[in-house]
Design an enzyme around this catalytic site. Structure first.
Site, PDB file in Angstrom:
ATOM      1  N   CYS B  15       0.871  -1.178   0.000  1.00 50.57           N
ATOM      2  CA  CYS B  15       0.000   0.000   0.000  1.00 50.57           C
ATOM      3  C   CYS B  15       0.907   1.227   0.000  1.00 50.57           C
ATOM      4  O   CYS B  15       2.132   1.110   0.136  1.00 50.57           O
ATOM      5  CB  CYS B  15      -0.879   0.003   1.246  1.00 50.57           C
ATOM      6  SG  CYS B  15       0.072   0.134   2.780  1.00 50.57           S
ATOM      7  N   HIS B  44       5.514  -5.304   8.553  1.00 49.21           N
ATOM      8  CA  HIS B  44       5.438  -6.667   9.076  1.00 49.21           C
ATOM      9  C   HIS B  44       5.672  -7.690   7.982  1.00 49.21           C
ATOM     10  O   HIS B  44       4.748  -8.381   7.546  1.00 49.21           O
ATOM     11  CB  HIS B  44       4.093  -6.877   9.776  1.00 49.21           C
ATOM     12  CG  HIS B  44       4.072  -6.290  11.146  1.00 49.21           C
ATOM     13  ND1 HIS B  44       2.932  -5.921  11.791  1.00 49.21           N
ATOM     14  CD2 HIS B  44       5.091  -6.008  11.999  1.00 49.21           C
ATOM     15  CE1 HIS B  44       3.234  -5.433  12.986  1.00 49.21           C
ATOM     16  NE2 HIS B  44       4.541  -5.461  13.119  1.00 49.21           N
ATOM     17  N   HIS B 127      -0.728  -5.549  19.204  1.00 42.74           N
ATOM     18  CA  HIS B 127      -0.217  -5.106  17.901  1.00 42.74           C
ATOM     19  C   HIS B 127       0.471  -3.765  18.092  1.00 42.74           C
ATOM     20  O   HIS B 127      -0.019  -2.901  18.830  1.00 42.74           O
ATOM     21  CB  HIS B 127      -1.370  -4.991  16.898  1.00 42.74           C
ATOM     22  CG  HIS B 127      -0.905  -4.779  15.478  1.00 42.74           C
ATOM     23  ND1 HIS B 127      -0.516  -3.547  15.021  1.00 42.74           N
ATOM     24  CD2 HIS B 127      -0.736  -5.640  14.440  1.00 42.74           C
ATOM     25  CE1 HIS B 127      -0.154  -3.659  13.744  1.00 42.74           C
ATOM     26  NE2 HIS B 127      -0.278  -4.919  13.376  1.00 42.74           N
ATOM     27  N   GLU B 129       0.804  -1.173  16.246  1.00 40.07           N
ATOM     28  CA  GLU B 129       0.036   0.031  15.893  1.00 40.07           C
ATOM     29  C   GLU B 129      -0.917   0.401  17.030  1.00 40.07           C
ATOM     30  O   GLU B 129      -1.061   1.582  17.382  1.00 40.07           O
ATOM     31  CB  GLU B 129      -0.759  -0.186  14.601  1.00 40.07           C
ATOM     32  CG  GLU B 129      -1.500   1.088  14.186  1.00 40.07           C
ATOM     33  CD  GLU B 129      -2.492   0.886  13.045  1.00 40.07           C
ATOM     34  OE1 GLU B 129      -2.271   0.019  12.190  1.00 40.07           O
ATOM     35  OE2 GLU B 129      -3.491   1.640  13.017  1.00 40.07           O
ATOM     36  N   THR B 167      -5.991   0.907  11.872  1.00 39.37           N
ATOM     37  CA  THR B 167      -6.238   1.158  10.447  1.00 39.37           C
ATOM     38  C   THR B 167      -6.307  -0.102   9.602  1.00 39.37           C
ATOM     39  O   THR B 167      -6.856  -0.064   8.503  1.00 39.37           O
ATOM     40  CB  THR B 167      -5.136   2.059   9.860  1.00 39.37           C
ATOM     41  OG1 THR B 167      -3.881   1.386   9.993  1.00 39.37           O
ATOM     42  CG2 THR B 167      -5.076   3.394  10.563  1.00 39.37           C
ATOM     43  N   SER B 226      -1.159  -8.029  10.264  1.00 38.77           N
ATOM     44  CA  SER B 226      -2.575  -7.989  10.612  1.00 38.77           C
ATOM     45  C   SER B 226      -3.443  -8.042   9.364  1.00 38.77           C
ATOM     46  O   SER B 226      -4.388  -8.836   9.268  1.00 38.77           O
ATOM     47  CB  SER B 226      -2.837  -6.705  11.401  1.00 38.77           C
ATOM     48  OG  SER B 226      -4.193  -6.524  11.631  1.00 38.77           O
TER      49      SER B 226
END
Lengths: 133, 317
Positions: B15, B44, B127, B129, B167, B226
């Protein structure tokens, strides 16, 4: 020497090129839409002239817009509000902010230079835009 | 076992946020030379991390383990204000590769906290984030992972309540949890804009389309990713047998039994090279299987690294 009269001190970040999932049409959000942003932050009259700590970091202003444009947004109005709110949150010395967002390649079937939205936001008790000069 | 067709989802793989983070580490290496420290895996994916390690990048979990004066890059997942303060206190030269969307979520959480809100954060416990975002206002944020947890949630006294999300979650997953929260706490305020990443949404849309026509779907991605794990779940929920792997060796025996059309996609942190490895292995047993791309959307979103970092890297390069 003490200055006389009034002054309006504006910090400009013009033509920030953003590309994010922005637009009412699903395909605009899925593919990404180019938006050019102008942000003008007005320093409060109490701000000391020439004080580095009372100034606004131009680069941070641009990065702020970059981050806000990364989130899915249907309307430029919403994006402009978010940018303005974040400017106020980041810099208490800013008492008014103007955010102009233009889509240079808006999906309309007529030749246009750009379609967009302009928001002027003033903190409670602040002078009207253009009212300090 | 012989396949009639191999179908690739599009979009898949990197992305804009991952491409941005990887570019920043590449620029930091050029601009400052090795070693460059990176706080947490830059993205990751083990393959990406190992590739950078070979170029002199040192990955650490704790910025206090970095020699003072060194260059440190914050990973795409973002860091808490405490980590930023620690880096500053050690005199580290910080380059921030936090995904702009994660930065936006942090900004949002900070504004909610300043306005006196209590926040429910939908995310995955542990996680990185989620840890970074929760660190923005640790005394005002409560993490909820599932609709069941939302159902059982007991909130401390509060006046105003807001919702913030990780997100990279699945849209369906967030919607289910949000529905419970809204029913139980009608005063819950939601951000004006989506927290879920456009790329996550696009990849999930693409894998749904893939799963609807293929009997099986291979998601190429790291076990710690994730969004890769969510892709496999979405494919499974859409009716296809699904598995998440990093390499062809991980495809279990029998996975392709009875499959004539296989779909392939990859997580937002997965290099295309790993997808090619999978295709290569499938073609060994099905050399005549045509490869088709199922494009659901063309992505143009791009995030730009800091211009001074680009200039410095160019000057040194």
């Amino acid at each position: 020497m003490e200055s006389r009269g009034t002054a309006e001190r504006l910090v400009y970040a013009l033509g920030i090129r953003l590309c994010g999932p922005i637009g009412f049409r699903p395909e605009e959000r899925a593919s990404g839409t180019v938006v050019d942003a102008d942000i003008i932050a007005r320093l409060a009259p109490s701000v000391r002239v020439g004080s580095l700590e009372d100034s606004v970091d131009y680069a941070a202003l641009c990065r702020l817009a970059h981050a806000e444009a990364a989130a899915e947004t249907e309307l430029l109005e919403t994006l402009a509000e978010e940018i303005a709110d974040e400017v106020f949150a980041r810099w208490p010395q800013v008492d008014a902010v103007q955010v102009k967002l233009i889509k240079p390649a808006a999906p309309v079937d007529l030749p246009v230079q750009g379609l967009g939205f302009r928001l002027t936001k003033i903190r409670p008790g602040g002078l009207p835009w253009g009212g300090a000069a | 076992m012989s396949l009639d067709r191999i179908v690739l989802a599009a979009p898949r793989g990197f992305c804009a946020g991952v491409a941005y983070a990887i570019e920043i580490v590449e620029l930091a290496l050029k601009a400052h030379g090795a070693p460059v420290y990176v706080r947490h895996a830059i993205v990751h994916n083990r393959h990406v991390v190992e590739s950078f390690e070979r170029q002199g990048v040192i990955f650490v979990e704790d910025v206090n383990a970095i020699p003072s004066g060194s260059v440190v890059v914050f990973s795409a997942h973002g860091v808490s204000p405490t980590v930023r303060a620690d880096a500053h206190a050690r005199g580290l030269r910080v380059i921030d590769a936090t995904c702009p969307l994660v930065t936006k979520v942090h900004n949002e959480a900070r504004r909610y906290a300043a306005a006196g809100f209590l926040m429910v954060y939908i995310g995955h416990r542990g996680h990185v984030e989620a840890e970074g975002a929760m660190g923005v206002a640790p005394d005002r944020m409560i993490l909820v992972e599932t609709p069941e947890e939302a159902e059982a949630l007991q909130l401390p006294p509060h006046d105003r309540l807001a919702l913030v999300t990780q997100t990279t979650l699945s849209v369906d997953e967030v919607n289910a949890t949000t529905a419970v929260l809204r029913r139980r706490f009608p005063h819950l305020e939601q951000p004006k804009k989506e927290d879920i990443c456009y790329a996550t949404t696009n990849r999930q849309g693409a894998v749904k389309a893939l799963a609807e026509r293929s009997q099986a779907v291979i998601v190429v991605g790291d076990p710690t990713s994730s969004n890769s794990n969510r892709l496999a779940e979405v494919a499974e929920a859409s009716g296809a047998r699904s598995i998440r792997v990093m390499s062809p060796e991980e495809i279990p025996a029998g996975f392709l039994d009875g499959v004539s059309e296989i779909g392939i996609t990859s997580g937002a942190s997965t290099p295309e090279e790993l997808v090619e490895n999978i295709i290569g292995r499938l073609l060994e047993t099905s050399p005549n299987a045509p490869i088709e791309v199922l494009e659901t959307v063309e992505e143009k979103v791009a995030f730009l690294p800091h211009r001074d970092l680009i200039a410095l890297a160019q000057a040194k390069g």
